[in-house]
Scaffold this active site. Sequence first.
Site, mmCIF file in Angstrom:
data_model
loop_
_atom_site.group_PDB
_atom_site.id
_atom_site.type_symbol
_atom_site.label_atom_id
_atom_site.label_comp_id
_atom_site.label_asym_id
_atom_site.label_seq_id
_atom_site.Cartn_x
_atom_site.Cartn_y
_atom_site.Cartn_z
ATOM 1 N N ARG A 50 0.829 -1.066 -0.088
ATOM 2 C CA ARG A 50 -0.089 0.080 0.055
ATOM 3 C C ARG A 50 0.988 1.259 -0.155
ATOM 4 O O ARG A 50 0.615 2.305 -0.828
ATOM 5 C CB ARG A 50 -1.119 0.062 1.131
ATOM 6 N N TYR A 102 -17.471 14.505 -16.029
ATOM 7 C CA TYR A 102 -17.826 13.201 -15.777
ATOM 8 C C TYR A 102 -18.872 13.020 -14.779
ATOM 9 O O TYR A 102 -18.576 13.695 -13.618
ATOM 10 C CB TYR A 102 -16.722 12.367 -15.613
ATOM 11 N N ASP A 174 -8.406 17.709 -15.069
ATOM 12 C CA ASP A 174 -8.773 16.385 -15.377
ATOM 13 C C ASP A 174 -8.145 16.265 -17.003
ATOM 14 O O ASP A 174 -9.034 16.803 -17.815
ATOM 15 C CB ASP A 174 -10.123 16.096 -15.321
ATOM 16 N N LYS A 199 -8.449 5.238 -19.292
ATOM 17 C CA LYS A 199 -9.242 5.414 -20.839
ATOM 18 C C LYS A 199 -7.860 5.349 -21.586
ATOM 19 O O LYS A 199 -7.316 4.327 -21.695
ATOM 20 C CB LYS A 199 -9.807 6.843 -20.677
HETATM 21 O O1 P1T Z 1 -13.491 5.236 -13.963
HETATM 22 P P1 P1T Z 1 -12.494 5.938 -13.368
HETATM 23 O O2 P1T Z 1 -11.269 5.361 -13.712
HETATM 24 O O3 P1T Z 1 -12.680 6.080 -11.766
HETATM 25 O O4 P1T Z 1 -12.343 7.484 -13.732
HETATM 26 C C1 P1T Z 1 -13.462 8.301 -13.620
HETATM 27 C C2 P1T Z 1 -13.471 9.526 -14.779
HETATM 28 C C3 P1T Z 1 -13.016 10.852 -14.313
HETATM 29 N N1 P1T Z 1 -12.788 11.762 -15.189
HETATM 30 C C4 P1T Z 1 -13.218 11.560 -16.554
HETATM 31 C C5 P1T Z 1 -13.077 12.596 -17.561
HETATM 32 C C6 P1T Z 1 -13.967 10.523 -16.753
HETATM 33 O O5 P1T Z 1 -14.259 10.237 -18.030
HETATM 34 C C7 P1T Z 1 -14.009 9.344 -16.017
HETATM 35 C C8 P1T Z 1 -14.635 7.936 -16.123
HETATM 36 N N2 P1T Z 1 -15.496 8.310 -17.456
HETATM 37 C C9 P1T Z 1 -16.391 7.084 -17.694
HETATM 38 C C10 P1T Z 1 -16.176 6.128 -17.142
HETATM 39 C C11 P1T Z 1 -17.032 7.561 -18.794
HETATM 40 O O6 P1T Z 1 -17.536 6.484 -19.818
HETATM 41 O O7 P1T Z 1 -17.237 8.644 -19.373
#
Ligand code: P1T
Length: 386
Positions: A50, A102, A174, A199
């Site tokens: 961790r 998001y 972001d 992503k």
């Molecule tokens: O899903 P995660 O890895 O926890 O990330 C969240 C997140 C944060 N910021 C942006 C711009 C995002 O697009 C996302 C996650 N988005 C999707 C799952 C989606 O389909 O838009």
Amino acid sequence: MKKTLRFNSKTIHGGQEPDKAYGAVMPPIYQTSTFAQKSPGDHKGFEYSRSGNPTRHALEKSLASIENGSFGLAFASGLAAIDAVLKLLKPGDEIISTNDLYGGSYRLFKKIFEDFGLRFHFVGMQDISHISEKINGKTRLIWVETPTNPMMNVIDIAAVSKLAKENNILLAVDNTFATPYLQQPLDLGADIVMHSATKYLGGHSDLVVGALVVRDKELADRLYFIQNASGAVCGPMDSYLLLRGIKTLHVRMQRHCENGEQIARFLQAHPAVEKVFWPGFESHPNHHIARKQMSDFGGMISFVPKGATYEDAVKVVEELKVFTLAESLGGVESLAGHPASMTHASIPKAEREKSGVTDALIRLSVGIEDAEDLKEDLEQALSYLS
Ligand code: P1T
């Protein structure tokens, strides 16, 4: 030597050295929770996974390198990374966030952190004056997402950074949609870059990981303390997969951008399409800012079919055959989504419609397949509306 590498080399070599044990060129997956100690506190740099793990450490160095930062931190998800940033704050502190973001970030802000005494203002950040209007003595953080998910609005990072610095406010960006291939927020004055590395950075839809990158040592120490104390770390296997994904980021992004442009222009010219949202159009309201702060326009596109209802939009995404109907984005395969019922369903209808996320909006993550197959697929799916 590594400091001087260009971006397309940093994705492959940034922060990377052959493994110390046997010279493995690829960082081994140290699938272990703990590390042997000779005597209490006498260890080889790692004591518990961790707090730190060699595979995650290699990933964190790579993340810092590609974002032109000094310190990288890898989390169990993008939302875990955002959660860590918000834990820098105290009850009573205020945050100004873009109003188009998001849905899961919005849900974390409103449904979790508001109950802990943080106050959020959601504003349209395409116009910087909307941010200045909300700044007061309690403002501690500005949260920018650009391009925004799913409306593809573009926010001027350098201008927001100037405002944040004048008022001694942290700026977090972001960078999920753009990736450091297109946009480097720390160079534009941001304090923190955040990624849903799930992503484009991962790129193969086979992991869920979040990332933060900063330059300031004190800020990095505070975030590391939170990462270790709260514990939402990225595991060794996902760290390895993400490192592997990052090595081809530049090659994939180049094709995402090429295909994205082809699909955006195809949709724009299509008689069954009312509106297309893509920052590469000269008519996009902040195209000039996209040109200034991004090196290309990416593979994310949203669009509204002509005169479409909620059901029509659902029908189109159901009919797609090469595009997969799924949450998420940024993988090599093309994905389609219906934000109102999927990624942005956690935002109240009235609130999401204010930022343009209407029932008929469809979002595409354009992959790296042959663009002709993607066009033919959209053509046949849109034909169901006529
Ligand atoms: O899903 P995660 O890895 O926890 O990330 C969240 C997140 C944060 N910021 C942006 C711009 C995002 O697009 C996302 C996650 N988005 C999707 C799952 C989606 O389909 O838009």
